[in-house]
Write an enzyme that holds these catalytic residues in place. Structure first.
Site, PDB file in Angstrom:
ATOM      1  N   HIS A 133       0.874  -1.181   0.000  1.00  0.00           N
ATOM      2  CA  HIS A 133       0.000   0.000   0.000  1.00  0.00           C
ATOM      3  C   HIS A 133       0.915   1.237   0.000  1.00  0.00           C
ATOM      4  O   HIS A 133       0.982   1.979   0.986  1.00  0.00           O
ATOM      5  CB  HIS A 133      -0.904  -0.041   1.235  1.00  0.00           C
ATOM      6  N   CYS A 270      -3.560   3.531   9.659  1.00  0.00           N
ATOM      7  CA  CYS A 270      -3.953   3.896   8.287  1.00  0.00           C
ATOM      8  C   CYS A 270      -5.458   4.105   8.178  1.00  0.00           C
ATOM      9  O   CYS A 270      -5.906   4.802   7.274  1.00  0.00           O
ATOM     10  CB  CYS A 270      -3.485   2.809   7.322  1.00  0.00           C
ATOM     11  N   ARG A 296      -2.787  11.871   3.039  1.00  0.00           N
ATOM     12  CA  ARG A 296      -3.069  11.038   1.861  1.00  0.00           C
ATOM     13  C   ARG A 296      -3.359  11.925   0.644  1.00  0.00           C
ATOM     14  O   ARG A 296      -3.018  11.593  -0.479  1.00  0.00           O
ATOM     15  CB  ARG A 296      -4.274  10.110   2.130  1.00  0.00           C
TER      16      ARG A 296
HETATM   17  N1   CP Z   1      -6.144   3.768   4.565  1.00  0.00           N
HETATM   18  C1   CP Z   1      -6.871   3.450   3.493  1.00  0.00           C
HETATM   19  O1   CP Z   1      -6.371   3.032   2.438  1.00  0.00           O
HETATM   20  O2   CP Z   1      -8.214   3.633   3.669  1.00  0.00           O
HETATM   21  P1   CP Z   1      -9.372   3.242   2.673  1.00  0.00           P
HETATM   22  O3   CP Z   1      -9.455   1.734   2.636  1.00  0.00           O
HETATM   23  O4   CP Z   1     -10.589   3.872   3.230  1.00  0.00           O
HETATM   24  O5   CP Z   1      -9.031   3.761   1.316  1.00  0.00           O
HETATM   25  N1  NVA Z   2      -4.559  -3.972   5.739  1.00  0.00           N
HETATM   26  C1  NVA Z   2      -5.803  -3.318   5.454  1.00  0.00           C
HETATM   27  C2  NVA Z   2      -5.577  -1.907   5.045  1.00  0.00           C
HETATM   28  C3  NVA Z   2      -6.804  -1.101   4.752  1.00  0.00           C
HETATM   29  C4  NVA Z   2      -6.503   0.296   4.333  1.00  0.00           C
HETATM   30  C5  NVA Z   2      -6.539  -4.080   4.363  1.00  0.00           C
HETATM   31  O1  NVA Z   2      -5.911  -4.491   3.395  1.00  0.00           O
HETATM   32  O2  NVA Z   2      -7.747  -4.275   4.493  1.00  0.00           O
END
Ligand code: CP
Ligand code: NVA
Length: 309
Positions: A133, A270, A296
């Site tokens: 990510h 996050c 972000r």
């Molecule tokens: N942190 C993040 O990626 O959040 P969302 O899943 O809401 O995009």
């Molecule tokens: N690790 C989490 C992050 C969400 C932003 C997922 O992949 O669901």
């Protein structure tokens, strides 16, 4: 610094100088937004935003980033594209390549992004995959830079050390030269491949980063400047939820745990959050989650602008 035309699939593909450049660019965009200074440098460009999974922050920050940059974003939930009826990813990517200027995608399998990047000549940006990510990690490091700086800063990630967010945080620390401790239950520490890559990044960038992996949450957070956690059950792991919630229980970020950190530690997440952090820690003065979420937007602009410039 020229990043034009590059893909942004994982931070591991970028050097220390390139990531520092993206962070500086993010700061510039943040200042412009604060001063209400227009920055629509890309009028006439278009972006395809493909989402296989739900999103609050990523989708919104990207759409707003596009709007401020003058780019027209096209939100495409996978279920409403022909991908859902079996159109090959390689065909889909070659078609989008003829219409839009950048593809941004949130996918289950990281290999889907790699295939998109292989077949589209335009930049492909990872908006979260099962592996990484990087847009999140860039915002995380902007937040750490603003709140603590990178010099002698110790970051502790407590929870699922083998998920997308943990991987990207680890790669970022390895490249930028921070000390990172990953505290996870046995079986949920970063995979051998991920650790090998992180160690390679430390050497390649001569960053001096320290990487510590432990099954002891207290050892992970001891004197830490930053405590970071993420959900125990990531999107796509719903079938393992019961087992995971049991295994991760000792890794919940509680007041008892954080008292082992530096007095002025910051708490990061996050988002969205579930049971991995208590309300007390999350709502405390140590928590910087809203500044982190705001970042972000600024970092999304930096990535899009750098790849399209
Ligand atoms: N942190 C993040 O990626 O959040 P969302 O899943 O809401 O995009
Ligand atoms: N690790 C989490 C992050 C969400 C932003 C997922 O992949 O669901």
């Amino acid at each position: 610094m020229k990043l034009t035309g590059r893909d942004f699939l994982t931070l591991a593909d970028f050097s220390r100088e390139e990531i520092m450049y993206l962070l500086e660019l993010s700061k510039d965009f943040k200042k412009k937004k604060m001063r209400n200074e227009p920055h629509a440098y890309f009028v006439g460009k278009t972006a395809a935003l493909i989402f296989e999974k739900p999103s609050t922050r990523t989708r919104t920050s990207l759409e707003v980033a596009c709007a401020h940059l003058g780019i027209h974003p096209i939100y495409m939930p996978r279920s409403e594209t022909q991908l859902a009826r079996g159109e090959p990813v390689k065909d889909f990517s070659r078609v989008l390549d003829r219409y839009v200027d950048i593809i941004i995608a949130r996918v289950y399998k990281h290999s889907t992004l790699e295939e998109m990047a292989k077949y589209a000549r335009i930049p492909v940006v990872n908006a979260l995959s099962d592996y990484s990510h990087p847009l999140q990690a860039l915002a995380d490091y902007l937040t750490i830079l603003e709140k603590k700086g990178f010099e002698d800063t110790k970051v502790a990630f407590v929870g699922d050390g083998d998920n997308n967010v943990a991987h990207s945080l680890l790669f970022g620390a390895a490249i930028l030269g921070l000390e990172i401790r990953i505290g996870s239950p046995e079986g949920y520490t970063p995979s051998k491949e991920v650790l090998e890559l992180a160690n390679k990044l430390v050497k390649k960038n001569s960053s001096g980063a320290q990487i510590i992996v432990t099954n002891d949450p207290i050892e992970a957070v001891k004197d830490a400047d930053v405590i970071y956690t993420d959900v125990w059950v990531s999107m796509g792991q719903e079938a393992e939820a019961k087992e995971r919630i049991k295994v991760f229980e000792p890794f919940r970020v509680t007041w008892d745990l954080v008292k082992h950190a530096a007095d002025d530690f910051i708490f990061m997440h996050c988002l969205p959050r579930h049971e991995e952090v208590t309300e007390e820690v999350f709502e405390s003065d140590h928590s910087v989650v809203w500044d982190q979420a705001e970042n972000r937007l600024h970092t999304a602009k930096a990535v899009i602008a750098a790849l399209l410039s």
